[in-house]
Design an enzyme around this catalytic site. Structure first.
Site, PDB file in Angstrom:
ATOM      1  N   CYS A 113       8.884   3.028  -0.492  1.00 15.18           N
ATOM      2  CA  CYS A 113       8.063   3.915  -1.323  1.00 15.18           C
ATOM      3  C   CYS A 113       7.923   5.330  -0.748  1.00 15.18           C
ATOM      4  CB  CYS A 113       6.682   3.306  -1.545  1.00 15.18           C
ATOM      5  SG  CYS A 113       6.770   1.716  -2.362  1.00 15.18           S
ATOM      6  N   HIS A 249       1.912   8.759  -3.933  1.00 11.04           N
ATOM      7  CA  HIS A 249       2.719   7.608  -4.351  1.00 11.04           C
ATOM      8  C   HIS A 249       1.837   6.731  -5.234  1.00 11.04           C
ATOM      9  CE1 HIS A 249       5.033   4.059  -4.540  1.00 11.04           C
ATOM     10  NE2 HIS A 249       4.296   3.371  -3.686  1.00 11.04           N
ATOM     11  N   ASN A 279       4.255   0.777 -10.044  1.00 10.25           N
ATOM     12  CA  ASN A 279       4.768   1.286  -8.767  1.00 10.25           C
ATOM     13  C   ASN A 279       6.298   1.324  -8.843  1.00 10.25           C
ATOM     14  OD1 ASN A 279       5.665   1.671  -6.152  1.00 10.25           O
ATOM     15  ND2 ASN A 279       4.241   0.213  -5.225  1.00 10.25           N
TER      16      ASN A 279
HETATM   17  N1  ACO Z   1      -3.530 -12.069 -11.701  1.00 12.01           N
HETATM   18  C1  ACO Z   1      -4.631 -12.800 -11.479  1.00 12.01           C
HETATM   19  N2  ACO Z   1      -5.052 -13.115 -10.220  1.00 12.01           N
HETATM   20  C2  ACO Z   1      -4.292 -12.683  -9.196  1.00 12.01           C
HETATM   21  C3  ACO Z   1      -3.123 -11.923  -9.376  1.00 12.01           C
HETATM   22  C4  ACO Z   1      -2.742 -11.629 -10.700  1.00 12.01           C
HETATM   23  N3  ACO Z   1      -1.643 -10.898 -11.000  1.00 12.01           N
HETATM   24  N4  ACO Z   1      -2.605 -11.636  -8.171  1.00 12.01           N
HETATM   25  C5  ACO Z   1      -3.414 -12.174  -7.253  1.00 12.01           C
HETATM   26  N5  ACO Z   1      -4.439 -12.819  -7.866  1.00 12.01           N
HETATM   27  C6  ACO Z   1      -5.543 -13.554  -7.266  1.00 12.01           C
HETATM   28  C7  ACO Z   1      -5.255 -14.009  -5.849  1.00 12.01           C
HETATM   29  O1  ACO Z   1      -4.542 -15.214  -5.852  1.00 12.01           O
HETATM   30  C8  ACO Z   1      -6.645 -14.127  -5.284  1.00 12.01           C
HETATM   31  O2  ACO Z   1      -7.171 -15.366  -5.711  1.00 12.01           O
HETATM   32  P1  ACO Z   1      -8.061 -16.258  -4.710  1.00 12.01           P
HETATM   33  O3  ACO Z   1      -9.252 -15.417  -4.392  1.00 12.01           O
HETATM   34  O4  ACO Z   1      -8.364 -17.461  -5.547  1.00 12.01           O
HETATM   35  O5  ACO Z   1      -7.186 -16.537  -3.525  1.00 12.01           O
HETATM   36  C9  ACO Z   1      -7.429 -13.030  -5.986  1.00 12.01           C
HETATM   37  O6  ACO Z   1      -6.661 -12.664  -7.144  1.00 12.01           O
HETATM   38  C10 ACO Z   1      -7.653 -11.787  -5.122  1.00 12.01           C
HETATM   39  O7  ACO Z   1      -6.417 -11.420  -4.538  1.00 12.01           O
HETATM   40  P2  ACO Z   1      -6.324 -10.177  -3.560  1.00 12.01           P
HETATM   41  O8  ACO Z   1      -4.929 -10.111  -3.027  1.00 12.01           O
HETATM   42  O9  ACO Z   1      -7.447 -10.204  -2.592  1.00 12.01           O
HETATM   43  O10 ACO Z   1      -6.568  -8.970  -4.595  1.00 12.01           O
HETATM   44  P3  ACO Z   1      -6.729  -7.438  -4.277  1.00 12.01           P
HETATM   45  O11 ACO Z   1      -7.989  -6.942  -4.835  1.00 12.01           O
HETATM   46  O12 ACO Z   1      -6.395  -7.092  -2.850  1.00 12.01           O
HETATM   47  O13 ACO Z   1      -5.570  -6.801  -5.193  1.00 12.01           O
HETATM   48  C11 ACO Z   1      -3.348  -5.916  -4.923  1.00 12.01           C
HETATM   49  C12 ACO Z   1      -4.237  -7.157  -4.986  1.00 12.01           C
HETATM   50  C13 ACO Z   1      -3.384  -5.235  -6.288  1.00 12.01           C
HETATM   51  C14 ACO Z   1      -1.935  -6.361  -4.591  1.00 12.01           C
HETATM   52  C15 ACO Z   1      -3.863  -4.931  -3.849  1.00 12.01           C
HETATM   53  O14 ACO Z   1      -4.129  -5.626  -2.653  1.00 12.01           O
HETATM   54  C16 ACO Z   1      -2.873  -3.818  -3.530  1.00 12.01           C
HETATM   55  O15 ACO Z   1      -2.592  -2.973  -4.334  1.00 12.01           O
HETATM   56  N6  ACO Z   1      -2.382  -3.780  -2.295  1.00 12.01           N
HETATM   57  C17 ACO Z   1      -1.514  -2.718  -1.797  1.00 12.01           C
HETATM   58  C18 ACO Z   1      -0.163  -2.698  -2.409  1.00 12.01           C
HETATM   59  C19 ACO Z   1       0.613  -1.565  -1.762  1.00 12.01           C
HETATM   60  O16 ACO Z   1       0.095  -0.512  -1.491  1.00 12.01           O
HETATM   61  N7  ACO Z   1       1.865  -1.765  -1.455  1.00 12.01           N
HETATM   62  C20 ACO Z   1       2.549  -0.758  -0.654  1.00 12.01           C
HETATM   63  C21 ACO Z   1       3.380   0.120  -1.417  1.00 12.01           C
HETATM   64  S1  ACO Z   1       4.593  -0.717  -2.275  1.00 12.01           S
HETATM   65  C22 ACO Z   1       6.105  -0.456  -1.496  1.00 12.01           C
HETATM   66  O17 ACO Z   1       6.225   0.104  -0.437  1.00 12.01           O
HETATM   67  C23 ACO Z   1       7.295  -1.027  -2.152  1.00 12.01           C
END
Ligand code: ACO
Length: 322
Positions: A113, A249, A279
């Protein structure tokens, strides 16, 4: 003294749009969860026969037109991608041939990214040293090709697209400074655990898909991004108030908002396209820049701060007088 400036921008999104409602039909998710946790409403997905080079070509042609340069005057092509058409030749070389350019240096950059910021930094240095006078810098991805469409934790987040800029030699500074970093200790937080030299057979079967520790990444991202912004501002002896637009980003609306809060920056000065694009990895910043140039928000003479964070981990920023 030679400087570099952005002479024109272009971008391209594939026609096919996948909404959150579409994803509700294939994984256990909801439109509400995706919007609330990521800010994403939809993403564009390349057609089966559409490649990263196809997207890059559209974006490049638009940037060339906007800059008012002849393709033949381009003497450097730097293309950031994680999803190249082929193992080799590089997608930059394939693009060079499409554009009818011959002879100039052309290569890919892989910083996930952060790829576009890396590519812009490299092009800036070529231009400043006189090694190139007119560079085509592209971020292009068919990132959805490395997504496991049955994994709700990742498949809802990514999309495909391309953005491009022409960077040309100038008498006055356009690109003021670039700042690049990487730390391989965090490689396991975001990766595709198979490649050419490791577990190659997986590439032909199942398993060569993005894996992400989203929650841990989120925290690292917010700290790293506010740090890289401070680094760029300090290097130029200015405060955040001097910046007209932050062009981050586009990974997650909440990461963008948390970074802005830490920096004391109001939402009105941030270009956000994550809702419509998802993304798009290396394509996300040049896509957002082009959208804001074409809708009139970003104007000539304004100060832009680009920042990114991605797999590697890699992170970087560029301060640009547009
Ligand atoms: N739909 C419904 N529920 C979901 C989904 C979904 N699509 N995905 C995960 N959940 C659930 C999980 O299983 C979890 O359930 P549990 O509590 O029963 O275990 C719950 O939702 C919470 O999951 P978290 O991972 O804690 O959710 P969070 O609020 O952290 O959001 C997300 C997840 C959107 C992925 C966030 O953490 C994020 O954006 N992280 C950073 C991503 C990023 O910056 N990547 C780097 C750049 S990308 C690159 O370089 C290619």
């Amino acid at each position: 003294m030679i400087y570099s400036r952005i002479a024109g921008t272009g971008s391209y999104l594939p026609d096919k749009v996948v909404t959150n409602a579409d994803l509700e039909k294939i994984v256990d998710t909801t439109d509400e969860w995706i919007r609330e946790r990521s800010g994403i409403h939809q993403r564009h997905v390349a057609a089966d026969d559409e490649t990263t080079c196809d997207l890059a070509e559209h974006a490049a042609r638009r940037a060339i037109e906007a800059a008012g340069v002849e393709a033949g005057s381009i003497d450097l092509i730097v293309l950031a991608t994680t999803t190249p058409d082929l193992v080799f030749p590089s997608t930059a070389c394939l693009l060079q041939e499409r554009l009818g350019i011959h002879d100039c240096a052309a290569f890919d950059i892989q910083a996930v990214c952060t790829g576009f910021v890396y590519a812009l930094s490299v092009a800036d240095k070529f231009v400043r040293t006189g090694a190139a006078r007119c560079a085509l810098v592209v971020g292009a991805e068919t990132f959805t090709r490395i997504i496991d469409w049955s994994d709700r934790k990742t498949c809802v987040l990514f999309g495909d697209g391309a953005g491009a800029v022409i960077v040309e030699a100038a008498d006055a500074p356009g690109v003021l400074s670039t700042h690049l970093h990487a730390d391989g200790r965090y490689a396991d937080l975001l990766l595709v655990p198979a490649g050419v030299s490791k577990d190659y057979q997986k590439l032909r079967g199942h398993g060569a898909f993005v894996r992400m520790e989203g929650n841990q990444l989120f925290k690292v991202a917010v700290n790293t991004l506010s740090g890289i912004v401070e680094e760029a501002l300090t290097a130029n002896g200015i405060g955040i108030d001097a910046v007209d637009w932050l062009i981050p980003h586009q990974a997650n609306k909440r990461i963008i908002a948390a970074t802005a809060r830490k920096l004391g920056l109001s939402d009105e000065r941030i270009i956000v396209t994550v809702a419509e694009h998802g993304n798009t990895s290396a394509a996300s910043i040049p896509l957002a820049l082009d959208v804001a140039v074409r809708d009139g928000r970003v104007k000539r003479g304004q100060l832009l701060l680009l920042e990114a964070f991605g797999g590697g981990l890699t992170w970087g920023a560029a301060l640009v007088r547009y």
